[in-house]
Design a protein around this motif. Sequence first.
Motif, PDB file in Angstrom:
ATOM      1  N   GLY A  29       0.798  -1.214   0.000  1.00  0.00           N
ATOM      2  CA  GLY A  29       0.000   0.000   0.000  1.00  0.00           C
ATOM      3  C   GLY A  29       0.835   1.269   0.000  1.00  0.00           C
ATOM      4  O   GLY A  29       1.851   1.358   0.705  1.00  0.00           O
ATOM      5  N   PHE A  30       0.390   2.233  -0.785  1.00  0.00           N
ATOM      6  CA  PHE A  30       1.038   3.542  -0.874  1.00  0.00           C
ATOM      7  C   PHE A  30       0.010   4.609  -0.503  1.00  0.00           C
ATOM      8  O   PHE A  30      -1.075   4.660  -1.078  1.00  0.00           O
ATOM      9  CB  PHE A  30       1.585   3.773  -2.280  1.00  0.00           C
ATOM     10  CG  PHE A  30       2.480   2.654  -2.741  1.00  0.00           C
ATOM     11  CD1 PHE A  30       3.776   2.530  -2.262  1.00  0.00           C
ATOM     12  CD2 PHE A  30       2.010   1.697  -3.628  1.00  0.00           C
ATOM     13  CE1 PHE A  30       4.596   1.483  -2.661  1.00  0.00           C
ATOM     14  CE2 PHE A  30       2.823   0.642  -4.041  1.00  0.00           C
ATOM     15  CZ  PHE A  30       4.116   0.534  -3.558  1.00  0.00           C
ATOM     16  N   VAL A  31       0.364   5.464   0.460  1.00  0.00           N
ATOM     17  CA  VAL A  31      -0.597   6.429   0.997  1.00  0.00           C
ATOM     18  C   VAL A  31      -0.487   7.756   0.251  1.00  0.00           C
ATOM     19  O   VAL A  31       0.561   8.408   0.273  1.00  0.00           O
ATOM     20  CB  VAL A  31      -0.364   6.647   2.512  1.00  0.00           C
ATOM     21  CG1 VAL A  31      -1.345   7.678   3.058  1.00  0.00           C
ATOM     22  CG2 VAL A  31      -0.494   5.322   3.266  1.00  0.00           C
ATOM     23  N   PHE A  32      -1.580   8.137  -0.393  1.00  0.00           N
ATOM     24  CA  PHE A  32      -1.637   9.426  -1.081  1.00  0.00           C
ATOM     25  C   PHE A  32      -2.410  10.453  -0.263  1.00  0.00           C
ATOM     26  O   PHE A  32      -2.348  11.646  -0.555  1.00  0.00           O
ATOM     27  CB  PHE A  32      -2.290   9.261  -2.458  1.00  0.00           C
ATOM     28  CG  PHE A  32      -1.462   8.429  -3.415  1.00  0.00           C
ATOM     29  CD1 PHE A  32      -0.446   8.999  -4.163  1.00  0.00           C
ATOM     30  CD2 PHE A  32      -1.687   7.071  -3.523  1.00  0.00           C
ATOM     31  CE1 PHE A  32       0.337   8.233  -5.025  1.00  0.00           C
ATOM     32  CE2 PHE A  32      -0.920   6.291  -4.394  1.00  0.00           C
ATOM     33  CZ  PHE A  32       0.094   6.872  -5.132  1.00  0.00           C
ATOM     34  N   ALA A  33      -3.129   9.989   0.753  1.00  0.00           N
ATOM     35  CA  ALA A  33      -3.854  10.901   1.639  1.00  0.00           C
ATOM     36  C   ALA A  33      -2.856  11.593   2.575  1.00  0.00           C
ATOM     37  O   ALA A  33      -1.723  11.137   2.748  1.00  0.00           O
ATOM     38  CB  ALA A  33      -4.877  10.107   2.455  1.00  0.00           C
ATOM     39  N   VAL A  65      -3.918   4.454  -1.307  1.00  0.00           N
ATOM     40  CA  VAL A  65      -4.831   4.782  -0.213  1.00  0.00           C
ATOM     41  C   VAL A  65      -5.213   6.263  -0.312  1.00  0.00           C
ATOM     42  O   VAL A  65      -4.340   7.139  -0.309  1.00  0.00           O
ATOM     43  CB  VAL A  65      -4.181   4.474   1.152  1.00  0.00           C
ATOM     44  CG1 VAL A  65      -5.116   4.878   2.294  1.00  0.00           C
ATOM     45  CG2 VAL A  65      -3.817   2.989   1.240  1.00  0.00           C
ATOM     46  N   PHE A  66      -6.521   6.517  -0.379  1.00  0.00           N
ATOM     47  CA  PHE A  66      -7.042   7.873  -0.531  1.00  0.00           C
ATOM     48  C   PHE A  66      -8.157   8.110   0.489  1.00  0.00           C
ATOM     49  O   PHE A  66      -8.876   7.187   0.864  1.00  0.00           O
ATOM     50  CB  PHE A  66      -7.627   8.072  -1.937  1.00  0.00           C
ATOM     51  CG  PHE A  66      -6.647   7.853  -3.063  1.00  0.00           C
ATOM     52  CD1 PHE A  66      -5.922   8.914  -3.584  1.00  0.00           C
ATOM     53  CD2 PHE A  66      -6.445   6.577  -3.596  1.00  0.00           C
ATOM     54  CE1 PHE A  66      -5.016   8.713  -4.626  1.00  0.00           C
ATOM     55  CE2 PHE A  66      -5.544   6.369  -4.637  1.00  0.00           C
ATOM     56  CZ  PHE A  66      -4.825   7.441  -5.149  1.00  0.00           C
ATOM     57  N   VAL A  67      -8.311   9.358   0.916  1.00  0.00           N
ATOM     58  CA  VAL A  67      -9.405   9.743   1.806  1.00  0.00           C
ATOM     59  C   VAL A  67     -10.204  10.839   1.115  1.00  0.00           C
ATOM     60  O   VAL A  67      -9.700  11.943   0.901  1.00  0.00           O
ATOM     61  CB  VAL A  67      -8.881  10.241   3.172  1.00  0.00           C
ATOM     62  CG1 VAL A  67     -10.046  10.709   4.048  1.00  0.00           C
ATOM     63  CG2 VAL A  67      -8.094   9.155   3.878  1.00  0.00           C
ATOM     64  N   GLN A  87      -7.963   2.194  -2.687  1.00  0.00           N
ATOM     65  CA  GLN A  87      -8.562   1.999  -1.368  1.00  0.00           C
ATOM     66  C   GLN A  87      -9.137   3.332  -0.906  1.00  0.00           C
ATOM     67  O   GLN A  87      -8.404   4.303  -0.742  1.00  0.00           O
ATOM     68  CB  GLN A  87      -7.507   1.487  -0.386  1.00  0.00           C
ATOM     69  CG  GLN A  87      -8.041   1.246   1.020  1.00  0.00           C
ATOM     70  CD  GLN A  87      -7.004   0.559   1.892  1.00  0.00           C
ATOM     71  OE1 GLN A  87      -6.409  -0.444   1.498  1.00  0.00           O
ATOM     72  NE2 GLN A  87      -6.753   1.106   3.077  1.00  0.00           N
ATOM     73  N   LEU A  88     -10.438   3.354  -0.689  1.00  0.00           N
ATOM     74  CA  LEU A  88     -11.142   4.580  -0.339  1.00  0.00           C
ATOM     75  C   LEU A  88     -11.448   4.564   1.152  1.00  0.00           C
ATOM     76  O   LEU A  88     -12.209   3.736   1.643  1.00  0.00           O
ATOM     77  CB  LEU A  88     -12.417   4.700  -1.177  1.00  0.00           C
ATOM     78  CG  LEU A  88     -12.138   4.837  -2.690  1.00  0.00           C
ATOM     79  CD1 LEU A  88     -13.432   4.764  -3.484  1.00  0.00           C
ATOM     80  CD2 LEU A  88     -11.386   6.130  -3.000  1.00  0.00           C
ATOM     81  N   LYS A 107      -9.491  -2.358  -8.901  1.00  0.00           N
ATOM     82  CA  LYS A 107     -10.318  -2.895  -7.828  1.00  0.00           C
ATOM     83  C   LYS A 107     -10.568  -1.777  -6.811  1.00  0.00           C
ATOM     84  O   LYS A 107      -9.743  -0.869  -6.662  1.00  0.00           O
ATOM     85  CB  LYS A 107      -9.605  -4.048  -7.113  1.00  0.00           C
ATOM     86  CG  LYS A 107      -9.345  -5.269  -7.975  1.00  0.00           C
ATOM     87  CD  LYS A 107      -8.594  -6.306  -7.148  1.00  0.00           C
ATOM     88  CE  LYS A 107      -8.122  -7.464  -8.002  1.00  0.00           C
ATOM     89  NZ  LYS A 107      -7.268  -8.409  -7.223  1.00  0.00           N
ATOM     90  N   ILE A 108     -11.696  -1.876  -6.116  1.00  0.00           N
ATOM     91  CA  ILE A 108     -12.040  -0.890  -5.094  1.00  0.00           C
ATOM     92  C   ILE A 108     -12.128  -1.589  -3.738  1.00  0.00           C
ATOM     93  O   ILE A 108     -12.913  -2.527  -3.569  1.00  0.00           O
ATOM     94  CB  ILE A 108     -13.386  -0.199  -5.384  1.00  0.00           C
ATOM     95  CG1 ILE A 108     -13.396   0.425  -6.786  1.00  0.00           C
ATOM     96  CG2 ILE A 108     -13.683   0.851  -4.304  1.00  0.00           C
ATOM     97  CD1 ILE A 108     -12.432   1.552  -6.989  1.00  0.00           C
ATOM     98  N   PHE A 109     -11.299  -1.149  -2.794  1.00  0.00           N
ATOM     99  CA  PHE A 109     -11.404  -1.576  -1.403  1.00  0.00           C
ATOM    100  C   PHE A 109     -12.062  -0.432  -0.640  1.00  0.00           C
ATOM    101  O   PHE A 109     -11.568   0.690  -0.638  1.00  0.00           O
ATOM    102  CB  PHE A 109     -10.033  -1.853  -0.777  1.00  0.00           C
ATOM    103  CG  PHE A 109      -9.379  -3.142  -1.208  1.00  0.00           C
ATOM    104  CD1 PHE A 109      -9.869  -3.889  -2.272  1.00  0.00           C
ATOM    105  CD2 PHE A 109      -8.255  -3.599  -0.545  1.00  0.00           C
ATOM    106  CE1 PHE A 109      -9.246  -5.085  -2.664  1.00  0.00           C
ATOM    107  CE2 PHE A 109      -7.625  -4.791  -0.913  1.00  0.00           C
ATOM    108  CZ  PHE A 109      -8.125  -5.532  -1.982  1.00  0.00           C
TER     109      PHE A 109
END
Length: 226
Positions: A29-33, A65-67, A87-88, A107-109
Motif C-alpha cells: 500500500g502507498f498512501v496518497f492521503a 490509499v485515498f481519503v 482503497q477509499l 479494484k475498489i477496497f
Amino acid sequence: MGSTLVKICGLQGVEVLKYMNNLPVDYIGFVFATSRRQVSIETAALLVAQLSQWQNETTPESVGVFVNPTMEQLSEVMDRVSLDVIQLHGQEKPEFCREVKQTFGAKIFKVIQIQGTDDTSTESDIETALQEYEGVIDAVLLDTFDPVHGGGSGKTFAWEQIRRYQVWSHSKGLPLWIAGGLDPNNVEELLERYHPDGVDVSSGVESNGIKDIDKIRAFVERVKGL
C-alpha cells in the motif's frame, strides 16, 4: 492461517521494498492521503515499478490509499502510477465508488471505520448501510476510526464487532480485511478468533516511524504460517 492475504501499507522507500522481495506479500500500500506516510506521485511511480523486480512466486498488487479524493486527484495519480487497487478510506458514496471503478478499471477496497465498543449497529443496520456498495466494491476493510487522518492510528478496535460485518461480506462473496493496530504480537490471535480474509499492517511493522524489515518478516511469517 496460511491462506490469509497480507497487505503491508505505507511504504515510502525503495530499499525496504528490495529487502521484502522474497516475502509472500499479497498487496503493497502507498498512501496518497495526508499522513506522515504520504508519498508523492513521483515516489509512488518508482516504488510500483520496483514491484516488477519481485522475486517471490507472485508479485504483490499495488494499492493506493485515498481519503475522500476528487476524480481529478485520482486521475493525476493514475496517469502516472498504474495502481491495481484504489482503497477509499473516507465517506465515499457508492455512486462515487462506481464511477472510480468504471473510470480507472481498478479494484475498489472500501474502508469502514469502527468507532468504539459502544457501536450498537445490528446486522440489518450494516446490511442497510452497505447494500448499495454490493457489485461496486471488491473488498471491505475494517479499520479503527481516526478523526484526523481517517486511519493509520496504530490502535485496534473492538474485534467483537468483526462478526457482524463478516456476515454481510461473506453473504455477498466479498473479502473482509482487518486493519488497525495489528502487529506481529497480536495478529495470530486475530486470525485464530476471526479468520479474516486479509490483514493490513502499517505502524505495527515500524520502529521509530520507519518500516522495520525484521518486523515485516515476523508479521508475514506469522500470518502465512511459515
